[in-house]
Design an enzyme around this catalytic site. Structure first.
Site, PDB file in Angstrom:
ATOM      1  N   ARG A  43       5.138  -6.683 -11.005  1.00 47.06           N
ATOM      2  CA  ARG A  43       4.335  -7.895 -10.813  1.00 47.06           C
ATOM      3  C   ARG A  43       2.842  -7.631 -10.946  1.00 47.06           C
ATOM      4  O   ARG A  43       2.066  -8.568 -11.167  1.00 47.06           O
ATOM      5  CB  ARG A  43       4.669  -8.520  -9.453  1.00 47.06           C
ATOM      6  CG  ARG A  43       6.072  -9.117  -9.407  1.00 47.06           C
ATOM      7  CD  ARG A  43       6.365  -9.791  -8.068  1.00 47.06           C
ATOM      8  NE  ARG A  43       6.358  -8.852  -6.971  1.00 47.06           N
ATOM      9  CZ  ARG A  43       7.406  -8.138  -6.577  1.00 47.06           C
ATOM     10  NH1 ARG A  43       8.555  -8.240  -7.217  1.00 47.06           N
ATOM     11  NH2 ARG A  43       7.319  -7.313  -5.543  1.00 47.06           N
TER      12      ARG A  43
ATOM     13  N   GLU B 179       9.241   0.259   1.623  1.00 48.76           N
ATOM     14  CA  GLU B 179       9.675  -0.241   2.924  1.00 48.76           C
ATOM     15  C   GLU B 179      11.185  -0.389   2.980  1.00 48.76           C
ATOM     16  O   GLU B 179      11.771  -0.547   4.048  1.00 48.76           O
ATOM     17  CB  GLU B 179       8.991  -1.579   3.250  1.00 48.76           C
ATOM     18  CG  GLU B 179       9.271  -2.699   2.263  1.00 48.76           C
ATOM     19  CD  GLU B 179       8.270  -2.719   1.118  1.00 48.76           C
ATOM     20  OE1 GLU B 179       8.036  -3.806   0.581  1.00 48.76           O
ATOM     21  OE2 GLU B 179       7.743  -1.651   0.752  1.00 48.76           O
TER      22      GLU B 179
END
Length: 238
Positions: free
Chosen positions: A126, A163
């Site tokens: 992105r 994460e």
């Protein structure tokens, strides 16, 4: 709102009530004595003969950098994606709104225009969406940082933690010249692992990380803790 205009080609439209400054050289208004700018974003006046939609978007698009916008209105929350327990900040609504997307690019350009940068390293995937138009606006080259097996020429490689897992990032060996000042750009700062890995790749290439820019920062994950010593800029904080 009633906005009087003189009958000449170089016009200055004052929109103080909207918190804007002015728009210069609006074409083909020399035959119009006065215009009525309404709350619906339409113009009416002599020479039009009827309500004509000029829209606020074209006017505002010329002076976006003088405005503020609540970007969180264009970012939605997706729970349990890509894994259970993860709250995903989805930017696709922002990408569907040209005014909001343009605002992001304008603000990034304003932030980095005077930073004496040599190139922009965009982070897969992105980061590409924001890095390409920003590089075009600033007139700078793009160096993509990609996941394994995506770059055809010899690469520098580094591993990093996410994460919700682990991954590897690569950059072309010849992508950055020694001493070049580099902006690392991505859409999101979460735990900081991806951006820290990309910064390492820049330094492995002999470049200098002049800045790290993101659209969204998840402050509760303390990603800046992995980016100590770097100049980090984020537009939206959660």
């Amino acid at each position: 709102y009633i906005c009087p205009f003189p009958r000449h080609k170089s016009l200055r439209l004052s929109l103080l009530s909207a918190g804007l400054r002015y728009v210069e050289s609006i074409p083909k208004l020399d035959a119009i004595g006065s215009l009525f700018y309404t709350a619906s974003g339409r113009l009416k006046g002599p020479g039009f003969g009827h309500w004509r939609s000029c829209g606020r978007q074209p006017v505002m698009g010329l002076i976006r950098d003088q405005m503020t916008m609540e970007l969180k209105d264009f970012i939605r929350d997706i729970p349990d994606f890509p894994e259970p327990g993860i709250l995903f900040r989805d930017i696709t609504p922002l990408l569907r709104e040209p005014k909001a997307f343009g605002y992001v690019i304008d603000k990034l350009a304003s932030q980095y225009r005077d930073q004496s940068l040599d190139c922009i390293v965009t982070v897969e995937s992105r980061g590409f969406l924001f890095g390409a138009p920003l590089a075009h606006v600033l007139g700078m080259p793009i160096v993509p940082a990609r996941k394994p097996g995506k770059l055809p020429a010899p690469t520098y490689v580094t591993k990093y933690s996410l994460e919700y897992g682990a991954n590897t990032m690569e950059i072309h060996v010849d992508g950055i010249a020694n001493g070049e000042r580099v902006l690392v750009l991505d859409d999101l700062l979460a735990t900081g692992g991806t951006l820290a890995a990309t910064a390492r790749l820049v330094e492995m290439s002999g470049g200098v990380v002049a800045g790290i820019g993101v659209v969204i920062e998840l402050t509760d994950l303390d990603g800046r803790g992995q980016l100590k010593g770097y100049d980090v800029y984020s537009m939206v904080k959660y």
